[in-house]
Design a protein around this motif. Structure first.
Motif, short mmCIF file in Angstrom:
data_model
loop_
_atom_site.label_atom_id
_atom_site.label_comp_id
_atom_site.label_asym_id
_atom_site.label_seq_id
_atom_site.Cartn_x
_atom_site.Cartn_y
_atom_site.Cartn_z
N GLU A 134 0.83 -1.21 0.00
CA GLU A 134 0.00 0.00 0.00
C GLU A 134 0.86 1.25 0.00
N ASP A 135 1.93 1.24 0.79
CA ASP A 135 2.84 2.40 0.83
C ASP A 135 3.50 2.63 -0.52
N ARG A 138 0.92 3.90 -3.10
CA ARG A 138 0.66 5.33 -2.92
C ARG A 138 1.82 6.15 -3.49
N HIS A 141 1.65 6.29 -7.38
CA HIS A 141 0.64 7.21 -7.90
C HIS A 141 1.02 8.67 -7.63
N GLU A 142 1.71 8.92 -6.53
CA GLU A 142 2.19 10.28 -6.26
C GLU A 142 3.30 10.66 -7.23
N GLY A 158 -4.47 14.33 -2.81
CA GLY A 158 -4.01 13.51 -1.70
C GLY A 158 -5.12 13.23 -0.71
N TYR A 161 -7.37 10.68 -2.21
CA TYR A 161 -6.68 9.39 -2.34
C TYR A 161 -6.86 8.57 -1.07
N TYR A 162 -6.68 9.20 0.10
CA TYR A 162 -6.83 8.46 1.35
C TYR A 162 -8.27 7.97 1.53
N GLU A 165 -8.50 5.02 -0.72
CA GLU A 165 -7.70 3.91 -0.21
C GLU A 165 -8.45 3.16 0.90
#
Length: 220
Positions: A134-135, A138, A141-142, A158, A161-162, A165
């Motif tokens: 997951e990290d 992320r 995508h960033e 952002g 996104y969370y 997620e």
């Protein structure tokens, strides 16, 4: 607030957000200060600051007489979040492709490589490797939108996104064995590096929509 309190508040915010997004704190869970203080080993004041930040991020809700609780989930909200994420992601990606340089391209390639390694570890150990994946997901995508010149657009992206997620992790309880996430990521990367904006946006939106449909099946 002094520096020590601010640091504790940031730490509490990071831990609480991680537990909410991961599902360790399920939707609608009551968030009692005394219990959280015992769980995280952090005082009441920094926890209240953290909960206020999470309320502003819409991951926590506050009700008079009832206090704080984890925000609920629903199919209707997921559809709305997904549409907004597609809009923000598309705009940020378009701007990044227009402004990106060699350093931006290298960042995408490096993030994709790290994601691939994490994907291998996740396949070998689904429970132990999920958080690391997951990290890295992320971060990938960033990296795609890192060259976008609008700080506010990236902040809003952002935030959403969370939210997405948190829903996406629900689908991990019923993974689709036929879906090749790494291949989807590579296709998005290849189109982005080729500066093929329409294709990159189409693939990015399709990627988000596949995840949304998977989560909707679980919610249903």
């Amino acid at each position: 607030m002094n520096i020590a309190q601010e640091t504790l508040s940031d730490r509490a915010h990071a831990m609480l957000r991680g537990d909410i997004v991961s599902g360790r704190l399920p939707p609608e869970t009551r968030l009692r200060i005394a219990q959280l203080s015992e769980t995280y080993g952090i005082g009441a004041s920094p926890l209240r600051e953290a909960l206020s930040k999470l309320t502003a991020e819409f991951l926590v809700i506050f009700e008079a007489q009832r206090g704080f609780s984890v925000a609920p989930v629903s199919a209707e909200e997921l559809r709305d979040i997904s549409r907004v994420r597609c809009d923000l992601e598309s705009e940020a990606l378009q701007r990044a492709i227009a402004a990106g340089d060699d350093s931006w391209e290298a960042g995408i390639v490096a993030a994709f490589y790290a994601l691939g390694k994490a994907d291998t570890r996740r396949r070998e150990n689904p429970s132990g490797g999920a958080s690391d994946w997951e990290d890295k997901n992320r971060a990938f995508h960033e990296a795609l939108v890192a060259a976008c010149e609008s700080p506010w657009l990236k902040r809003l992206r952002g935030l959403i996104y969370y939210q997405h997620e948190r829903y996406r992790r629900i689908s991990l309880t019923h993974p689709d064995p036929a879906r090749d996430l790494q291949a989807e990521h590579q296709a998005i990367m290849d189109a982005t590096l080729a500066r093929d904006t329409p294709t990159a946006i189409r693939l990015s939106n399709a990627h988000i929509d596949r995840t949304t449909q998977a989560v909707l099946k679980v919610i249903a």
